[in-house]
Design a protein around this motif. Structure first.
Motif, PDB file in Angstrom:
ATOM      1  N   ARG A 189      38.664  41.347  41.239  1.00 59.08           N
ATOM      2  CA  ARG A 189      38.353  40.545  42.167  1.00 59.08           C
ATOM      3  C   ARG A 189      38.886  39.370  42.204  1.00 59.08           C
ATOM      4  N   ILE A 190      39.155  38.228  40.801  1.00 56.40           N
ATOM      5  CA  ILE A 190      39.263  37.304  40.914  1.00 56.40           C
ATOM      6  C   ILE A 190      40.939  37.613  40.331  1.00 56.40           C
ATOM      7  N   ILE A 191      41.229  38.598  39.674  1.00 51.33           N
ATOM      8  CA  ILE A 191      42.595  38.680  39.225  1.00 51.33           C
ATOM      9  C   ILE A 191      43.545  38.811  40.420  1.00 51.33           C
ATOM     10  N   ASP A 192      42.944  39.249  41.598  1.00 51.63           N
ATOM     11  CA  ASP A 192      43.400  39.726  42.939  1.00 51.63           C
ATOM     12  C   ASP A 192      43.613  38.775  43.267  1.00 51.63           C
ATOM     13  N   ASN A 193      43.109  37.786  43.604  1.00 53.45           N
ATOM     14  CA  ASN A 193      43.195  36.477  44.083  1.00 53.45           C
ATOM     15  C   ASN A 193      44.112  35.476  43.515  1.00 53.45           C
ATOM     16  N   ILE A 235      28.476  50.985  27.352  1.00 58.03           N
ATOM     17  CA  ILE A 235      28.536  49.947  27.068  1.00 58.03           C
ATOM     18  C   ILE A 235      29.789  49.451  26.351  1.00 58.03           C
ATOM     19  N   GLY A 236      30.235  49.655  25.118  1.00 56.51           N
ATOM     20  CA  GLY A 236      31.236  49.989  25.029  1.00 56.51           C
ATOM     21  C   GLY A 236      32.622  49.967  24.980  1.00 56.51           C
ATOM     22  N   LYS A 237      32.628  50.666  26.862  1.00 58.06           N
ATOM     23  CA  LYS A 237      34.181  51.259  27.074  1.00 58.06           C
ATOM     24  C   LYS A 237      33.755  49.852  27.684  1.00 58.06           C
ATOM     25  N   GLN A 238      32.907  49.499  28.564  1.00 60.46           N
ATOM     26  CA  GLN A 238      32.569  48.616  29.154  1.00 60.46           C
ATOM     27  C   GLN A 238      33.502  47.065  29.240  1.00 60.46           C
ATOM     28  N   LEU A 239      32.474  46.992  27.566  1.00 66.48           N
ATOM     29  CA  LEU A 239      33.086  45.621  27.305  1.00 66.48           C
ATOM     30  C   LEU A 239      34.558  45.582  26.597  1.00 66.48           C
ATOM     31  N   LYS A 240      35.288  46.806  26.033  1.00 63.77           N
ATOM     32  CA  LYS A 240      36.794  46.369  26.375  1.00 63.77           C
ATOM     33  C   LYS A 240      37.487  46.443  27.646  1.00 63.77           C
ATOM     34  N   TYR A 241      36.800  46.797  28.574  1.00 65.85           N
ATOM     35  CA  TYR A 241      37.330  46.921  30.612  1.00 65.85           C
ATOM     36  C   TYR A 241      37.652  45.111  30.742  1.00 65.85           C
ATOM     37  N   LEU A 242      36.152  44.548  30.221  1.00 69.56           N
ATOM     38  CA  LEU A 242      35.723  43.158  30.281  1.00 69.56           C
ATOM     39  C   LEU A 242      36.836  42.224  29.761  1.00 69.56           C
ATOM     40  N   LYS A 243      36.675  42.834  27.972  1.00 72.21           N
ATOM     41  CA  LYS A 243      37.725  41.394  27.376  1.00 72.21           C
ATOM     42  C   LYS A 243      38.997  41.715  28.243  1.00 72.21           C
ATOM     43  N   LYS A 244      39.770  43.308  28.685  1.00 73.37           N
ATOM     44  CA  LYS A 244      40.910  43.291  28.778  1.00 73.37           C
ATOM     45  C   LYS A 244      41.037  42.291  29.721  1.00 73.37           C
ATOM     46  N   ASN A 245      40.498  42.099  31.198  1.00 84.44           N
ATOM     47  CA  ASN A 245      40.370  40.810  32.264  1.00 84.44           C
ATOM     48  C   ASN A 245      40.132  40.001  31.791  1.00 84.44           C
ATOM     49  N   LEU A 246      39.718  39.385  30.901  1.00 86.10           N
ATOM     50  CA  LEU A 246      39.330  38.403  30.771  1.00 86.10           C
ATOM     51  C   LEU A 246      41.002  38.116  30.738  1.00 86.10           C
ATOM     52  N   GLY A 247      41.406  38.742  29.726  1.00 88.76           N
ATOM     53  CA  GLY A 247      42.530  38.529  29.043  1.00 88.76           C
ATOM     54  C   GLY A 247      43.945  37.824  30.040  1.00 88.76           C
ATOM     55  N   ASN A 248      43.718  38.366  30.765  1.00 87.67           N
ATOM     56  CA  ASN A 248      44.579  38.718  31.767  1.00 87.67           C
ATOM     57  C   ASN A 248      44.405  37.797  32.591  1.00 87.67           C
ATOM     58  N   ILE A 249      43.209  36.835  33.106  1.00 85.66           N
ATOM     59  CA  ILE A 249      43.243  36.085  33.816  1.00 85.66           C
ATOM     60  C   ILE A 249      43.737  34.396  32.985  1.00 85.66           C
ATOM     61  N   GLU A 250      43.326  34.626  31.518  1.00 88.27           N
ATOM     62  CA  GLU A 250      44.038  33.709  30.834  1.00 88.27           C
ATOM     63  C   GLU A 250      45.527  33.852  30.921  1.00 88.27           C
ATOM     64  N   ALA A 257      48.887  30.400  37.624  1.00 79.99           N
ATOM     65  CA  ALA A 257      47.869  30.518  38.899  1.00 79.99           C
ATOM     66  C   ALA A 257      47.304  29.257  38.408  1.00 79.99           C
ATOM     67  N   SER A 258      46.103  29.023  39.356  1.00 77.00           N
ATOM     68  CA  SER A 258      45.261  28.007  39.883  1.00 77.00           C
ATOM     69  C   SER A 258      43.977  28.400  39.946  1.00 77.00           C
ATOM     70  N   LEU A 259      43.298  27.631  39.530  1.00 73.13           N
ATOM     71  CA  LEU A 259      42.283  28.620  40.114  1.00 73.13           C
ATOM     72  C   LEU A 259      41.205  27.967  40.735  1.00 73.13           C
ATOM     73  N   GLU A 260      41.888  27.035  41.532  1.00 72.76           N
ATOM     74  CA  GLU A 260      42.371  26.893  42.976  1.00 72.76           C
ATOM     75  C   GLU A 260      41.926  27.360  44.089  1.00 72.76           C
ATOM     76  N   ASN A 261      42.619  28.968  43.707  1.00 72.10           N
ATOM     77  CA  ASN A 261      42.655  29.410  44.984  1.00 72.10           C
ATOM     78  C   ASN A 261      41.484  30.427  44.438  1.00 72.10           C
ATOM     79  N   LEU A 262      40.187  30.126  44.255  1.00 70.89           N
ATOM     80  CA  LEU A 262      39.184  31.028  43.958  1.00 70.89           C
ATOM     81  C   LEU A 262      37.915  29.948  44.550  1.00 70.89           C
TER      82      LEU A 262
END
Length: 496
Positions: A189-193, A235-250, A257-262
């Motif tokens: 959801r954060i990536i979408d915003n 759990i290992g798979k979810q960790l990989k997906y979460l790591k990928k999403n955090l990288g996309n946010i960065e 993009a600005s965090l003010e949009n959140l």
């Protein structure tokens, strides 16, 4: 801005009602209003506001009274306001001069009340109410004052019970797989915003694989029995997906993009998710099940697992409480979101007892965890008897007197377990619904205040029952635990 009400409140018989009626002075809410020293703590509450700026704030009696009504009735914030709007006794309890059909405040104000009235202030009110009642019913108060004037040593008096419990919070039972899945959904959801203002600059939205990740989660979550290897793999798979999403946010932040949009909630949630990933990744790599400051909820990151070792509930998730009990009155001593050893606070709680009543207790009744050698020696130096058998190997021959004393101490200690049961079954200690940590502390402290007020109310009701027990002689049967003369003066109907 805070403005004190200059006009004194009328007695209940002069409370104006639209249907030309009068309030009964024997009503429970009228009696409870007389028990609480509203004016003694109004100045401390008024310090939170500016004397000149801002709109006039609600009075202290209205703020605290509304929280007490909510806890006493066990209703939600909105239902509490509706009850106050419909009931003239509740309107008198919160300090109104006459009945009004419009609600005196909005339900959202209860959130601000819980933030302003902290647990420390409520504990002061609780101690003052109980100490006033105990001092009034104590026949040896004058003797104690005489001994203090002569400089003689005051003997130990009274019994103190100590114990600890947990106040569970309203969260879903946490699992590593469930927390990671929830964190993954929030990052999507954060990536979408963050991507919305960059649609022109970036033609493609970062890939999240959310459909595949959800299928992988449901494949394990819907199984009735899951093996260790299956759970670890998920759990290992979810960790990989979460790591990928955090990288996309960065990457989105670097792209402009600005965090003010959140929203504020999403900003806090993002920080919590990063902390969750930092905890879960080493646990998965090292195959461990524990980590310091473990987060078990994304929305309430202050909550920690409290290992209790009880049957049916070995682990609870909420605040740990250290409580003392004197004459069936309960006092909240410590609230912590982290697990702690309650035996380390025995000395401080006994000193608090002396500070409140002016003397040490005659005996302290605790369970096995408190009976350390250090605590025993400290109590022995002050002439305090601590319950339980001696440390070390139990003797072969135990006298009947020692067995009888140990059994009596254990039975007496059960009183605090009954208070915990009352607070959890009758009131809201079994499930704290508030979300903010300071609001939760206030809610827990209000629970123990209402428990003591309920006990005092039962004493008054038992007094009224005793008025009609001996009609032939016209004499009153005085309960031994009530100061009869003082109790009558506290009821407006009996004031001379």
């Amino acid at each position: 801005m805070y403005r004190k009400e200059e006009q004194p409140l009328p007695p209940p018989e002069k409370f104006e009602l639209p249907f030309e009626g009068k309030l009964s002075p024997n009503n429970r809410w009228v009696i409870m209003a007389e028990l609480i020293p509203w004016d003694d703590f109004e100045e401390e509450y008024a310090k939170l506001f500016s004397a000149e700026k801002g709109a006039p704030a609600k009075l202290f009696r209205m703020a605290l009274g509304t929280l007490i009504i909510k806890e006493k009735l066990g209703t939600s914030d909105r239902e509490t306001i509706e009850q106050i709007r419909e009931n003239p006794y509740l309107q008198y309890f919160i300090g109104l001069n006459c009945y009004q059909q419009e609600p005196p405040l909005e339900s959202s104000m209860l959130v601000h009340f819980r933030k302003r009235i902290d647990g420390e202030l409520i504990n002061k009110i609780n101690k003052k109410i109980v100490k006033r009642e105990i001092d009034k019913s104590d026949k040896e108060v004058k003797k104690k004052d005489c001994l203090q004037e002569k400089g003689e040593k005051i003997k130990n008096k009274g019994k103190l019970i100590l114990d600890a419990t947990c106040a569970p919070a309203d969260i879903k039972y946490p699992t590593d797989l469930g927390i990671l899945n929830q964190a993954r959904i929030e990052t999507e959801r954060i990536i979408d915003n963050l991507y919305k203002p960059l649609r022109v600059k970036l033609r493609k939205k970062p890939r999240t694989s959310r459909i595949i990740a959800r299928k992988e989660y449901l494949k394990v979550a819907k199984k009735r029995k899951v093996s260790y290897q299956e759970r670890r793999k998920a759990i290992g798979k979810q960790l990989k997906y979460l790591k990928k999403n955090l990288g996309n946010i960065e990457d989105l932040i670097q792209a402009g993009a600005s965090l003010e949009n959140l929203s504020k909630r999403q900003k806090n949630c993002l920080e919590t998710i990063k902390k969750v990933y930092e905890q879960q990744q080493p646990m998965w790599e090292n195959k461990t099940q524990s980590v310091p400051q473990r987060i078990v909820s994304l929305t309430q990151r202050h909550i920690r697992p409290i290992v209790r070792g009880k049957a049916g509930k070995p682990i609870e998730f909420g605040a740990k409480l250290s409580v003392s009990c004197v004459d069936n009155y309960v006092f909240l001593y410590k609230i912590s979101w982290e697990n702690f050893n309650e035996s380390c606070h025995l000395k401080e709680q006994v000193e608090k007892y002396k500070e409140t009543f002016g003397y040490y207790p005659e005996s302290v009744h605790v369970d096995k965890i408190y009976r350390t050698r250090e605590n025993r020696n400290w109590c022995k130096e002050r002439g305090i008897r601590i319950s339980g058998l001696k440390l070390g190997r139990p003797p072969k021959n135990v006298s009947e007197e020692e067995k009888k004393q140990a059994h009596s101490d254990e039975c007496f200690r059960n009183a605090i377990e009954g208070k915990f049961g009352q607070a959890k079954r009758r009131f809201s200690l079994n499930l704290v619904m508030t979300k903010l940590p300071e609001a939760s502390i206030t809610s827990i402290a209000i629970t123990f205040l209402v428990v003591n007020l309920s006990k005092l109310l039962r004493q008054f009701l038992s007094l009224f029952l005793s008025l009609f027990t001996n009609n032939r002689t016209g004499e009153l049967i005085k309960p031994p635990f009530i100061n009869f003369d003082y109790t009558l003066t506290q009821i407006p109907h009996f004031k001379k």
